[in-house]
Design a protein around this motif. Structure first.
Motif, PDB file in Angstrom:
ATOM      1  N   ARG A  75       8.002  -1.789  -5.552  1.00 13.98           N
ATOM      2  CA  ARG A  75       7.568  -1.450  -6.903  1.00 13.98           C
ATOM      3  C   ARG A  75       8.642  -1.848  -7.922  1.00 13.98           C
ATOM      4  N   SER A  79       8.345  -4.684 -10.918  1.00 10.47           N
ATOM      5  CA  SER A  79       8.756  -4.362 -12.277  1.00 10.47           C
ATOM      6  C   SER A  79       9.725  -5.403 -12.824  1.00 10.47           C
ATOM      7  N   TYR A 113       2.998  -4.570  -3.285  1.00 12.17           N
ATOM      8  CA  TYR A 113       3.558  -4.872  -4.596  1.00 12.17           C
ATOM      9  C   TYR A 113       4.309  -6.198  -4.614  1.00 12.17           C
ATOM     10  N   ALA A 394      11.511   2.106 -11.346  1.00 12.39           N
ATOM     11  CA  ALA A 394      10.609   2.341 -10.220  1.00 12.39           C
ATOM     12  C   ALA A 394      11.378   2.587  -8.935  1.00 12.39           C
ATOM     13  N   THR A 421       0.300  -6.748 -10.408  1.00 14.41           N
ATOM     14  CA  THR A 421       1.091  -5.626  -9.926  1.00 14.41           C
ATOM     15  C   THR A 421       1.805  -4.922 -11.082  1.00 14.41           C
ATOM     16  N   LEU A 422       1.930  -5.638 -12.203  1.00 13.23           N
ATOM     17  CA  LEU A 422       2.545  -5.078 -13.405  1.00 13.23           C
ATOM     18  C   LEU A 422       1.738  -5.569 -14.602  1.00 13.23           C
ATOM     19  N   LEU A 427       3.418  -0.515 -13.843  1.00 15.05           N
ATOM     20  CA  LEU A 427       2.918  -0.840 -12.509  1.00 15.05           C
ATOM     21  C   LEU A 427       1.460  -0.440 -12.382  1.00 15.05           C
TER      22      LEU A 427
END
Length: 428
Positions: A75, A79, A113, A394, A421-422, A427
């Motif tokens: 994650r 990011s 992710y 994250a 994913t972002l 997220l």
């Protein structure tokens, strides 16, 4: 999966173009593109890059889930604009068998992710005495191609030679943590004026440089590939430059923090600045930047090293070494390399996507932003500037050296094979 139209982005920092994603691939790149029913992302003024690839990440799982897990680490990667990371082997248990690397690989697949490629240990238990199951790890479902005892140096020349010979058979690479252990016993920071004034044990540059010199000669002797982790001194740059001039198959990485921070920060005694290898001098920092710009240093790798609060919020000597970096890496590179004119955004893509994917053989990553390629992409608002707030990270850990520091650039969107994913910095 629906279509996505990224409108008006500066692809690799060049002219504004539209990019149409259909499912997991890029369908078209051009101007004036349209697609009925497509989700439109307005990207005017922003830079579109291929998804970033980190060749040096510590995800800590299995064994140290109090500092990071594959889920939280990936994650954090998303990011920061990463679509693939290579997970170092110094877990508990150590990733020195097919079973452990397959566990890490499958955890990455489950969470989704970013792609996770495990790095296998060179020696059993990172102990430097006996080669680990290199062939079995390569033939496993994880398909390991990069091997490293990072955190420890493979200091035995015979073991290092055998590892280089072994991985040559399947095109693998040994990534060396260059630290002569006898020269760094009790070391706490870079050896120099600051360490002398503070009375802290010095970590001499020659401890890194001597191992690099030995290993490039071993790689030349056996005709194999060697990669130098987190290169940090001006002398190391000159050795790698010399080796490349001889045609030796060596690549090297630099971390964002070694491009920006110096040992002067240790005067604060704040353990957030304690890292391995240590922060060096301003002269070293400038040499590293120049080497990254001219290609002597091939890539930027984060060495993302999360630690729980209690391992860093203590006296300097007892503190763990390491910094988190996935969520700030691109901003630091913009600050030190792009905004200084040393690199353009195409150069950043080469050093943070194309080349690390090539070194690690990350299939589907580090590909051009063009029709038919996997839609692994990162959109960056390069005009943004703001203070770093680790509370919003994250990552499970907060040991960043940049807290409260103003840095440029912000990743707004990341796509992994066309899946967001972002989105708008959040997220999904």
């Amino acid at each position: 999966m629906s279509k996505i139209l990224i409108r008006g982005a500066k692809v690799l920092g060049g002219e504004a173009q539209d990019v149409l994603i259909d499912g997991s691939v890029i369908e078209a790149v051009g101007t004036g593109l349209s697609a009925e029913g497509a989700e439109v992302v307005e990207a005017e003024g922003k830079v579109l890059l291929p998804g970033l690839v980190d060749l040096h990440t510590h995800l800590r799982e299995p064994g140290r889930e109090d500092s990071e897990t594959v889920l939280t680490g990936t994650r954090a990667a998303a990011s920061g604009g990463y679509t693939a990371v290579f997970a170092m082997a110094n877990t508990f248990p150590v990733a020195d068998t097919a079973g452990v690397v397959e566990q890490v690989y499958r955890l990455g697949q489950e969470h989704g992710y970013c792609d996770v490629q495990p790095i296998g240990a060179v020696t059993v238990g990172l102990e430097g005495r006996k080669l680990a199951e290199l062939g079995a790890m390569h033939e496993s479902a994880a398909g390991v191609t990069v091997f490293s005892d990072d955190g420890k140096c493979v200091d035995d020349a015979v073991i290092m030679r055998r590892a280089l010979e072994y991985v040559k058979a399947f095109g693998g690479v040994v990534a060396q943590h260059a630290q002569e252990p006898r020269l760094t016993e009790g070391a706490q920071m870079n050896e120099g004026i600051v360490s002398a004034e503070l009375g802290l044990g010095g970590w001499p540059a020659v401890a890194e440089e001597s191992i690099i010199a030995r290993d490039v000669l071993l790689a030349e002797h056996v005709g194999s590939r060697v990669h130098i982790c987190h290169l940090s001194t001006a002398g190391s740059v000159e050795i790698v430059r010399w080796a490349k001039s001889r045609g030796i198959d060596v690549t090297a990485e630099v971390t964002p923090h070694h491009l920006l921070l110096t040992d002067e920060l240790v005067r604060t005694y704040n353990p957030v600045y304690k890292v391995n290898p240590p922060l060096r001098t301003e002269r070293d920092v400038l040499a590293l930047r120049e080497a990254l710009a001219d290609g002597t240093i091939d890539i930027v790798a984060t060495d993302h090293a999360p630690h729980p609060h209690e391992d860093k919020d203590c006296e300097w000597a007892a503190a763990a070494m390491g910094m988190v970096g996935l969520e700030t890496a691109l901003s630091v590179v913009q600050e030190t390399m792009v905004d200084t004119g040393l690199l353009d955004w195409a150069g950043v893509a080469a050093r943070m996507s194309f080349k690390p994917a090539e070194i690690g053989q990350a299939r589907g990553h580090g590909r051009p932003v063009s029709a038919g390629e996997p839609a692994n992409l990162t959109l960056v608002d390069t005009a943004y500037r703001g203070s770093v707030d680790p509370a919003g990270f994250a990552s499970r850990s907060r040991n960043t050296p940049y807290e409260g520091r103003e840095l440029p650039g912000r990743v707004t969107h990341t796509w992994l094979r066309g899946k967001a994913t972002l989105v708008d910095g959040k997220l999904t």
